[in-house]
Scaffold this motif. Sequence first.
Motif, PDB file in Angstrom:
ATOM      1  N   VAL A  44     -16.018  -3.665 -22.679  1.00  0.00           N
ATOM      2  CA  VAL A  44     -16.838  -3.173 -21.568  1.00  0.00           C
ATOM      3  C   VAL A  44     -16.277  -3.765 -20.284  1.00  0.00           C
ATOM      4  N   ASN A  45     -15.649  -2.914 -19.504  1.00  0.00           N
ATOM      5  CA  ASN A  45     -14.933  -3.340 -18.304  1.00  0.00           C
ATOM      6  C   ASN A  45     -15.891  -3.453 -17.120  1.00  0.00           C
ATOM      7  N   VAL A  46     -15.772  -4.521 -16.343  1.00  0.00           N
ATOM      8  CA  VAL A  46     -16.648  -4.744 -15.193  1.00  0.00           C
ATOM      9  C   VAL A  46     -15.806  -4.955 -13.939  1.00  0.00           C
ATOM     10  N   ARG A  47     -16.494  -5.023 -12.805  1.00  0.00           N
ATOM     11  CA  ARG A  47     -15.809  -5.245 -11.534  1.00  0.00           C
ATOM     12  C   ARG A  47     -15.931  -6.696 -11.054  1.00  0.00           C
ATOM     13  N   HIS A  48     -16.733  -7.494 -11.732  1.00  0.00           N
ATOM     14  CA  HIS A  48     -16.915  -8.901 -11.348  1.00  0.00           C
ATOM     15  C   HIS A  48     -17.353  -9.661 -12.598  1.00  0.00           C
ATOM     16  N   GLU A  49     -16.794 -10.847 -12.783  1.00  0.00           N
ATOM     17  CA  GLU A  49     -17.048 -11.597 -14.023  1.00  0.00           C
ATOM     18  C   GLU A  49     -18.503 -12.039 -14.170  1.00  0.00           C
ATOM     19  N   GLN A  50     -19.218 -12.232 -13.059  1.00  0.00           N
ATOM     20  CA  GLN A  50     -20.636 -12.577 -13.195  1.00  0.00           C
ATOM     21  C   GLN A  50     -21.407 -11.433 -13.847  1.00  0.00           C
ATOM     22  N   ILE A  51     -21.014 -10.204 -13.526  1.00  0.00           N
ATOM     23  CA  ILE A  51     -21.628  -9.045 -14.184  1.00  0.00           C
ATOM     24  C   ILE A  51     -21.381  -9.110 -15.690  1.00  0.00           C
ATOM     25  N   ALA A  52     -20.156  -9.435 -16.078  1.00  0.00           N
ATOM     26  CA  ALA A  52     -19.829  -9.516 -17.507  1.00  0.00           C
ATOM     27  C   ALA A  52     -20.692 -10.556 -18.210  1.00  0.00           C
ATOM     28  N   ALA A  53     -20.849 -11.724 -17.587  1.00  0.00           N
ATOM     29  CA  ALA A  53     -21.624 -12.796 -18.214  1.00  0.00           C
ATOM     30  C   ALA A  53     -23.089 -12.405 -18.350  1.00  0.00           C
TER      31      ALA A  53
END
Length: 586
Positions: A44-53
């Motif tokens: 699942v690709n995101v634009r910012h790592e905080q979103i991923a976490a």
Amino acid sequence: MKKLVSDQLVQYLENRGVEHIFGLCGHTNIAVLAALEKSSIKFVNVRHEQIAAHMADGYARAKKEAAVVLSHLGPGLTNAATGVANAALDSIPMVVIAGDVPSHFYGKHPHQEINLHADASQYEIYRPFVKRAWRVDRPDLFPEILEKAFQLAESGRPGPVLVSVPMDIFSKEVDVALFEKLNHHTKKLHKPSIDNETAKEIVEKLIKAENPLIYAGGGIMLADASKELKELAEHFDIPVAYTLMGKGAISDDHPLALGMTGFWGTKFVNDMCLHADLILALGTRFSEADCSSWEPEYTFNIPKTKLIHIDIDPNEIGRNYPTEIGIVADLKQALSVINRVARELFPNGKENKELKQKISQYKQEFRKQNEEHIRNDCYPMRPERILQEVREVLPRNAFITTDVGWNKNGVGQQFPVYEAGTIFTPGGYCTMGFGAPAALGVKIAHPDKVVVSLVGDGGFGQNPALLATAVEENIPVVWVIMNNHAFGTIAGLEKAHFDTTYGTVFRKDGKPYSPDYAAIAKAYGVEGVKVQAAAEFKPALQRAIEANKPFVIDVEMINVPTPTAGHWNIMDIYSPDRKVHHVSVD
């Protein structure tokens, strides 16, 4: 036979049953991404790592298993840190796999290395909040570290772990036997329970107490023990209060459910706790806001009240209150034994009609207090009406994520939750920006359920790029932005104590300002509605749910504080000679 570490890592994750990985690319982890392209695991690709976490956090809560985050080194890892710390303070299992500088460049300060105090030391950043941080120094050690990482994340008190992997190790080959050996190791540890004698002691103390009370924390959901909690409460007619993280442990329409305690609790609930002679605390760390800053005249007067505390983490027992009986155990296991012993010793249980009538009367009176606000047609809307109409539209089993402000405090106090594990709140870290991306993770875990994120404009504005992921992955979450053009809770605090809102409200040329979040949503390819009148909100929410696609509703809300008679001693720090809380902000 030897194979690339990156390929074997992905094979290992497949064998563990991992279905999704949340993350963002970087030059240190593309070997893993290349391996994932051929895998059944969805990246699942995101634009910012905080979103991923935060997505991984929501996914883990809903899925009830460790989530996996794939990060780049340096700024990628630090971007994710807030989301990982949020998971840590809420005891959410997560395995963060991060690329690191090449092992042969230690000490040379290669690109994006963090090394001001030690060479190749990026993993040290996470040490204060993860259960353990590993740096993989040899490729042959990676399989064993990986297995330990998952086991530690999911056992005891769950939480995140970090595995920092030098990028060259991903591209080395190791013998497949090192990974294959791990297949023989159990992937699920048996959890500790309690013995019959301890259960008997607890049951006898509960039956002898005049005013016993059960205090449920988020540990009930982590242990999947809501059914066992309900059985115990009903057998002896014991009222159940809960922490913010414990909301949903017992249905809010249950006749024995009291509500949330502490600063955003009500006087009735706090008084019930204050006057209990015995409290059975289950899976709670007795946090400050839930306990009125631990001051004995407001919520808990322990040790005058006797305390029995069951928790999976021994560090929490006795941390904030002296405990008469402290038990380290899995709550589902422990409550199963307590319930069996209770039925054996007291097969007919205990009935308290007067108590249930008292609770019912309180709930009716509390609802009446909000009627005027719920029926108010003003626009911007009253937050009480927003919450009421959301509850009317959503099915009982819908999932809710919140952020901070009215959407956390007001939801905890006023929004009924009917099924355990269907509301996810950043209770421990109170992270603004959690709710919106966490909802994406929840929806991925439960694609058949309705998922709505209640967030403020301050929280949603943290990372609106999450909408790109929602479109790319077609994740039909509904975001309700309760927009008061401010960091509303803090604005109310500052106004009450310092008579200013400097730095807390959003203004342009002296007038309230907000981006048009509905227009922003449309720019990302998400349907967006900007509500213009109170009567438009409920139909817009119904349409959003029926659309079954990503949907943003931007609804303006007046900036009033969540009403509370509770106590938090930050008020005394600000204004030691006055009794003030929050105030409304025009």
